[in-house]
Design an enzyme around this catalytic site. Structure first.
Site, short mmCIF file in Angstrom:
data_model
loop_
_atom_site.label_atom_id
_atom_site.label_comp_id
_atom_site.label_asym_id
_atom_site.label_seq_id
_atom_site.Cartn_x
_atom_site.Cartn_y
_atom_site.Cartn_z
N PHE A 1 36.35 -78.15 80.51
CA PHE A 1 35.57 -77.27 79.64
C PHE A 1 35.87 -75.85 80.08
CE2 PHE A 1 32.22 -74.38 78.65
CZ PHE A 1 31.54 -74.86 77.55
N GLU A 2 36.48 -75.09 79.20
CA GLU A 2 36.62 -73.66 79.47
C GLU A 2 36.73 -72.93 78.14
OE1 GLU A 2 39.93 -73.04 82.13
OE2 GLU A 2 41.42 -73.33 80.57
N ILE A 3 36.04 -71.80 78.08
CA ILE A 3 36.11 -70.91 76.92
C ILE A 3 36.61 -69.59 77.47
CG2 ILE A 3 34.83 -69.79 75.07
CD1 ILE A 3 32.78 -72.10 75.29
#
Length: 400
Positions: free
Chosen positions: A297-299
């Site tokens: 999960f990375e934005i």
């Protein structure tokens, strides 16, 4: 022997007292430590949830929400910014990819219709394309990873690689024997942002097969990142296996000797180096705490990975060979770079986005969430709670 003057004796006594006090502080157990604005830390084995999650998970205002058709899938003048959801995925993972898509579409993207961008090292099948297009109203595109970005680099000594695989297999380093895993980590570390398919995008949200999203998110996450000048958003923050990154920190220190100006003055280096709270029987990796953002999960802002500081750093690591001789993952590589080269205030914990990637969870105290238990961190294996590295992040950086 001449006695010391009374004033010097008093000074010596005071100095000794201060020294004893400092030793006592150094050898305090993690359970006795306190963060400036948080409840006392428990020992890792006693954690059943993060007390920080007891507060509301609402993000700060102002937010960009849907009004009329301003995020309509066919609106050429929509409020969407230059951002996309990305996934590196294999054809045989179609069912797991659809689970992830359906969850994110249900909880967020059906309102905002940001495009999906899929990558694979082999051509996508028609089945994959048909099923993924049917899972969203948004645009979908499919792209090959260039061979020169996927193949093992010419400077890697294959005899040494195979010897390293055998050695680290003995230490039970996960996925060490899977060549494709090394290739994936290298690509996700430094090459994905260079793909032509992302040339016109400024932000991305990475989504992997077989992950879950639990909370209704009703604001434009990408616009929030842009409006608040954030570079990177994470969800879970844990320790890594020190055997998998044994030489990552020494190589990083070599790099810093040559490029000291790349280090940001408001960095998070203390988070990277503080190994005092590692679980019992854990070791640091030659000075690296192994704390890292779990990058499934990375934005993020693509500008960081395209910056001169990061390109220089990735090239140094790539030539060092640790993506193959060890098992440097994109998560620790990204985390070390962010911790050194970026303003730590530009890194945000998306506490309001409920998420699970086996075996870890992020489940906020939020009435918009369902399907998980508030504060849940693991799949029920309480010993896994010791893997949580967020307390160190809160200590040195805070909760934003």
């Amino acid at each position: 022997m001449m006695a010391l003057p009374k004033g010097m004796r008093l000074l010596a006594a005071a100095t000794l007292c201060i020294f004893v006090y400092m030793l006592a502080q150094i050898f305090r157990t993690p359970g006795e430590m306190h963060f400036p604005t948080t409840p006392p830390l428990k020992k890792y084995q006693e954690w059943d949830h993060d007390p920080q999650l007891d507060a509301s998970g609402e993000p700060p205002e102002p937010l960009h929400r849907v009004q009329g058709d301003n995020y309509g899938p066919s609106n050429p003048d929509s409020d969407r910014i230059k951002a996309t959801i990305i996934s590196l995925v294999r054809n045989e993972e179609i069912d797991d990819m659809l689970k992830s898509m359906n969850d994110l579409e249900r909880t967020w993207n059906h309102k905002f219709n940001y495009p999906w961008t899929f990558f694979n090292d082999v051509p996508f099948t028609e089945e994959f394309k048909t099923k993924t297009r049917a899972a969203t109203q948004a645009d979908v595109s499919y792209h090959l990873v260039p061979e020169e970005h996927w193949d093992i680099p010419s400077w890697i000594n294959m005899d040494l690689y195979h010897e390293s695989v055998s050695l680290l297999d003995e230490f039970q380093v996960q996925y060490m024997s899977k060549t494709s895993y090394h290739q994936m980590c290298r690509w996700n570390s430094g090459l994905f942002s260079e793909h032509p398919a992302l040339r016109d995008y400024d932000y991305y949200w990475r989504v992997e097969p077989n992950v879950q999203f639990f909370c209704d998110v009703d604001y434009d996450v990408f616009r929030w990142m842009q409006d608040h000048n954030k570079t990177y958003g994470f969800n879970i923050n844990i320790y890594d296996d020190p055997h998998s990154v044994a030489t990552l920190w020494p190589e990083t220190l070599k790099f810093l000797e040559d490029y000291p100006d790349h280090v940001h003055p408001n960095n998070a280096r203390e988070w990277l180096e503080d190994g005092s709270k590692r679980p019992e029987n854990y070791e640091t990796a030659n000075g690296y705490s192994t704390c890292h953002f779990w990058s499934n999960f990375e934005i993020g802002a693509l500008s960081f990975w395209r910056s001169q500081a990061y390109r220089d750093y990735f090239d140094h690591l790539d030539r060092a060979g640790g993506f193959f001789y060890e098992r440097w993952g994109d998560a620790p590589v990204h985390s070390v770079a962010l911790g050194l080269f970026e303003d730590k205030s530009k890194i945000h914990w998306f506490r309001d986005i409920g998420y699970r990637h086996i075996p870890f969870w992020n489940c906020p105290n939020n009435d918009k969430c369902s399907g998980c238990v508030t504060g849940q961190f693991t799949d029920g294996e309480k010993w896994l709670n010791r893997e949580d590295c967020r307390p160190l992040w809160f200590k040195y950086v805070g909760m934003d």
